[in-house]
Write an enzyme that holds these catalytic residues in place. Structure first.
Site, PDB file in Angstrom:
ATOM      1  N   GLY A 207       0.990  -1.350  -0.074  1.00  0.00           N
ATOM      2  CA  GLY A 207      -0.055   0.187   0.088  1.00  0.00           C
ATOM      3  C   GLY A 207       0.879   1.116   0.052  1.00  0.00           C
ATOM      4  CG  ASN A 208      -0.446   4.541  -1.528  1.00  0.00           C
ATOM      5  OD1 ASN A 208      -0.888   5.401  -0.874  1.00  0.00           O
ATOM      6  ND2 ASN A 208      -0.604   3.913  -2.506  1.00  0.00           N
TER       7      ASN A 208
END
Ligand code: CTP
Length: 395
Positions: A207-208
């Protein structure tokens, strides 16, 4: 480079309604305006500089003698896009009508040629007094816009005309005057927010750090301006926005499908979401035991914006975002061209800045080059500034 176009000077006259202007200031900020408060010296008897500085986040002066090297009255007059004076007392109205320049606010008004809006508030006898009425007529004839006072309870036992209007009414008239209310009516705006997650197994993902705050701020701003808004949210832990149609997605491929459904009918796409550039080649149905979690093979995700380029119809607009840690302008310009964008906002995300924050700093760039630089403005402000730029492009 020009400024944001959303700079307001909020002048405060010396009346008890000064305390209500604290709420006005807050609501203006929510609507993306950057507000500098200029109280008259008398106004400081009711609400002090510390309150205005804390609320506006900016230095507050009331006299020309306080900040001499900056020539504050000229600097403020040059910076402002609008001057809103609320409350305007009988004395302040009289001084303005006679072109006096005996404090910072009256100096700024004289030195500025932008729209000026007054919100008078005073006792009914003072409001109806011929002197005040003559002064108001003079100011109207010079182009000042006067928001008529309300009728109702006043300070003390009296009631009548002269009451400071509710914040909502002031804002409505202010927005109507500056052409901001419903200026996106009839437009369908598609916004993406948050960050995609690419599953490794039922527990883990790639993810980020994107929180979704900027995309939600854009959706909120667009709906407030009358647009029909669809928000595609990728893993955002934020409350729904009333009136905004929502689609929740998790991965880049879900986002891609949602875009394929919604983009054809949109007038504009504002692609705020941070898309994971790659995903695991395989997603395990079962949790991978730690001893087997030694490497993850990745495959590139499609570039969603670049793929939309081919299906973009004439008249459709796309705004992209870029997160960069170096060479902001040149990196963003490459993305603008390569992804077929009309506008890009690039922010400097070095040292974890911006992500999760309510503030942002960056540059808006179009095909002609950099348009605006924003320095530590709220994400609400950026949302409105981007919509202003979008409107400019749509025409
Ligand atoms: N974007 C996209 N599809 C991707 C990656 C990014 O549509 N697979 C969009 C983002 O939503 C954003 C813009 O492209 O509006 C720029 O995203 P950014 O992450 O800054 O750039 P990338 O193209 O991913 O390039 P890099 O990560 O190498 O900087």
């Amino acid at each position: 480079m020009p400024r944001s176009g959303r700079e307001v000077i909020l002048g405060i006259g010396g009346g008890i309604a000064a305390y209500k202007a604290c709420d006005l200031l807050r609501r203006l900020q929510d609507a993306g305006f950057l507000v500098t408060v200029v109280p008259t010296p008398a106004a400081l008897n009711f609400v002090g500089s510390a309150t205005w500085e804390a609320l506006s986040g900016r230095r507050v002066y009331s006299q020309v003698w306080e900040n001499v090297p900056d020539v504050a009255h000229v600097a403020l007059a040059e910076k402002a896009n609008y001057i809103l004076i609320a409350p305007a007392t009988a004395d302040l109205i009289a001084r303005l009508a006679h072109g006096r320049a005996d404090d910072l606010l009256t100096n700024v008004v004289l030195a500025s040629d932008v729209p000026k809006i007054l919100v008078p508030a005073m006792h009914p006898n003072m409001w109806r007094n011929q002197a005040t009425q003559a002064n108001v007529t003079t100011l109207r004839s010079r182009g000042f816009h006067i928001i008529d006072p309300d009728i109702g309870r006043l300070t003390g036992p009296d009631s009548g005309v002269g009451r400071f209007p509710e914040t909502g009414r002031i804002l409505k008239e202010f927005y109507e005057l500056i052409g901001y209310l419903d200026d996106l009516k009839g437009k369908r705006i598609l916004v993406t927010a948050g960050g995609t997650r690419e599953a490794i197994d039922p527990v883990r993902y790639i993810g980020n750090r994107s929180s979704g705050k900027q995309g939600f701020a854009i959706a909120q701003a667009a709906i407030a301006r009358g647009a029909e808004v669809h928000l595609i949210a990728a893993n955002c832990n934020l409350p729904d926005i009333p009136g905004v149609a929502m689609t929740s997605v998790e991965s880049a491929s879900e986002l891609e499908r949602a875009l394929a459904r919604e983009f054809p009918s949109a007038d504009a796409l504002i692609m705020c979401a941070a898309v994971a550039d790659a995903r695991p080649v395989q997603t395990s149905d079962r949790k991978i035991k730690k001893e087997f979690l030694t490497e993850i093979s990745l495959v590139a995700n499609p570039d969603l914006l670049a793929s939309l380029k081919a299906s973009k119809k004439p008249g459709q607009r796309i705004i992209g975002f870029a997160a960069e840690t170096q060479d902001l302008e040149s990196n963003a310009t490459v993305k603008l061209t390569g992804k077929g964008l009309d506008l890009i906002y690039v922010n400097d995300v070095s040292q974890g800045a911006i992500f999760g924050s309510d503030f942002t700093s960056g540059i808006i760039i179009d095909k002609t080059g950099p348009l605006l630089t924003l320095d530590n403005v709220s994400k609400d402000t950026l949302a409105h500034v981007l919509l202003d730029q979008l409107l400019r492009q749509i025409g």
